[in-house]
Design an enzyme around this catalytic site. Structure first.
Site, PDB file in Angstrom:
ATOM      1  N   ILE A 294       0.450  -0.589  13.050  1.00 46.68           N
ATOM      2  CA  ILE A 294      -0.015   0.231  12.064  1.00 46.68           C
ATOM      3  C   ILE A 294       0.338  -0.307  10.748  1.00 46.68           C
ATOM      4  CG2 ILE A 294       2.088   1.932  12.442  1.00 46.68           C
ATOM      5  CD1 ILE A 294       0.253   4.278  11.798  1.00 46.68           C
ATOM      6  N   SER A 295      -0.446  -0.399   9.856  1.00 41.93           N
ATOM      7  CA  SER A 295      -0.208  -1.280   8.619  1.00 41.93           C
ATOM      8  C   SER A 295       0.877  -0.385   7.899  1.00 41.93           C
ATOM      9  CB  SER A 295      -1.292  -1.553   7.734  1.00 41.93           C
ATOM     10  OG  SER A 295      -2.440  -2.207   8.337  1.00 41.93           O
ATOM     11  N   GLN A 296       1.810  -1.382   6.938  1.00 45.89           N
ATOM     12  CA  GLN A 296       2.440  -0.633   5.924  1.00 45.89           C
ATOM     13  C   GLN A 296       1.934   0.409   5.202  1.00 45.89           C
ATOM     14  OE1 GLN A 296       3.970  -3.948   3.544  1.00 45.89           O
ATOM     15  NE2 GLN A 296       4.918  -2.667   1.998  1.00 45.89           N
TER      16      GLN A 296
END
Length: 236
Positions: free
Chosen positions: A82-84
């Site tokens: 899951i992206s920053q």
């Protein structure tokens, strides 16, 4: 600007009074938006509102929930992340979305980016090449009440031509070229954002605007690191 910031702070304070008893992560989410998103220059109020609302901790495994509001990517299984949060906000803001827009997302992953988009636009079409991730994200988004998100198991490189053209396209996996099918499915005047470059190391976050006649305006936005796009993209 001062009025906008004060209004946003008041919104968060009110939400805290109403929801802190039922949402143990509310304070951490508020701090994330204040420090890591607005604090780093994101100004679009609709992006800030969406990320202040969405329970990011529900998009990661239970053992990672305490870390869900740290400004860092987190594993979600099958070698994916899951992206920053800041990068999610940056990419979303760059698309300059409007409420009536229809957006194509390549790489559903956990479903968090799709949820952010769904808070801001009319319809989101999201494609995930890993079946288990696609099914899990679809179930999660439905449980959270997102009726304007369609998740498809398939190869995002090819897009979703049945629902094209799209006002915006967001690619959440690295690729060393701009996929022609996705450019074709982008409306004239539409925007596409992707991590462009080597799939082994760092990429350049790149914003592409499709001009009249199909010409492209390209803007480089800085270095990022994303997992690579698989499937058809690896054959090119």
């Amino acid at each position: 600007m001062r009025v906008i910031i004060l209004a946003f702070a008041l919104l968060l304070t009110t939400a805290s009074v109403l929801s802190s008893a039922t949402d143990p992560y509310l304070q951490k989410r508020q701090e994330m938006v204040r420090d890591d998103i607005r604090g780093r220059g994101i100004k679009d109020g609709r992006v800030l509102d969406a990320m202040a609302k969405i329970p990011r901790h529900l998009f990661v495994g239970e053992r990672l929930r305490r870390q869900a509001y740290a400004d860092t990517p987190l594993p979600i299984g099958e070698g994916q992340t899951i992206s920053q949060p800041y990068v999610v906000a940056l990419m979303t803001e760059a698309l300059r979305l409007k409420p009536g827009d229809r957006v194509l997302e390549i790489g559903t992953g956990s479903g968090y980016q799709a949820a952010v988009l769904a808070e801001m636009v009319k319809d989101v079409y999201s494609i995930e090449i890993r079946k288990d991730l696609a099914e899990t994200a679809d179930k999660r988004l439905k449980e959270l009440g997102y009726k304007n998100v369609a998740v498809k198991y398939g190869d995002g490189y090819l897009g979703w031509p049945e629902y094209a053209p799209f006002d915006a396209v967001i690619i959440t996996a690295s690729v060393n070229h701009i996929p022609p099918p996705l450019l074709k499915q982008l409306k004239e005047g539409g925007r596409l954002i992707l991590p462009l470059g080597s799939t082994l190391f760092y990429q350049t976050l790149t914003l592409v605007t499709k001009k009249k006649g199909g010409d492209l305006a390209v803007e480089q936005m800085g270095a990022v690191a994303f997992v690579p796009m698989t499937g058809e993209a690896q054959k090119r």
